[in-house]
Design an enzyme around this catalytic site. Sequence first.
Site, short mmCIF file in Angstrom:
data_model
loop_
_atom_site.label_atom_id
_atom_site.label_comp_id
_atom_site.label_asym_id
_atom_site.label_seq_id
_atom_site.Cartn_x
_atom_site.Cartn_y
_atom_site.Cartn_z
N HIS A 1 -7.75 -5.29 -0.58
CA HIS A 1 -6.58 -4.55 -0.11
C HIS A 1 -5.97 -5.25 1.10
CE1 HIS A 1 -4.13 -0.93 -0.15
NE2 HIS A 1 -4.24 -0.86 1.16
N ASP B 1 -9.58 -4.32 -5.05
CA ASP B 1 -9.02 -3.40 -4.07
C ASP B 1 -9.87 -2.13 -4.02
OD1 ASP B 1 -7.42 -1.67 -2.51
OD2 ASP B 1 -5.58 -2.59 -3.24
N SER C 1 0.83 -1.19 0.00
CA SER C 1 0.00 0.00 0.00
C SER C 1 0.88 1.26 0.00
CB SER C 1 -0.95 -0.03 1.20
OG SER C 1 -1.92 0.97 1.13
#
Length: 225
Positions: free
Chosen positions: A191, A159, A105
Amino acid sequence: MASFILWLHGSGDSGPANESIKEHFTDPVFKNTKWGLPTAPSRPITINRGAVMPAWFDVTDVPITSQSVRHEDEVLKAVKDVHSMIDKQIANGISPTNVFVCGFSQGGALAVASILLYPKTLGGGVIFSGFIPLNPSIKEQVLPEATKTPILWLHGTDDKIVLFEAGESGSKFLQGLGMNCEFKAYPGFGHSLMDEELEYFSSWLRSRLLSSGGVQQRRGCCSQM
């Protein structure tokens, strides 16, 4: 031959909380691998109403898209810190081609920014659910040595935090610079870090180490590796 994996966590996380990732690196080729799992400084995060948490830079909008606001000054400051970590390992004798910068991320975004602006070719970078945190004009500052660093980019199609299109766009940006960027989509993944992704991560790094000079010589006499 010694190698170094620098893992950069996502916002709100910590380095020690990611120790379990090492469990996927049991192959003998990783016997002399050192790990760096730093924790980002704590800062107020706009998207979380100013709540203070570990983060490499601020986040002002979610989901993150290819058009999201880039906090470039904060990113560049964090890049300098990452470069210092890399420089320390190289000064201690680890070859740049055995240094890997990876992250999830926001950490993946910082990883790719750090690779783009590093003045040497590294062993590789692995980006999970990341994005390019710099404006397109950054390409003017990317040195030829950096474009030789191979990248693996993994992204779940479902995601909802960093949209899949942001990952695709980032990968295409790297390819436009002439970089070797393998983009691997995971249908239905959201995610998060999944075992399937981490196993591919380990396999990819293993192949990079085996293709580097020093480890390749060992492979010739130790075929089980």
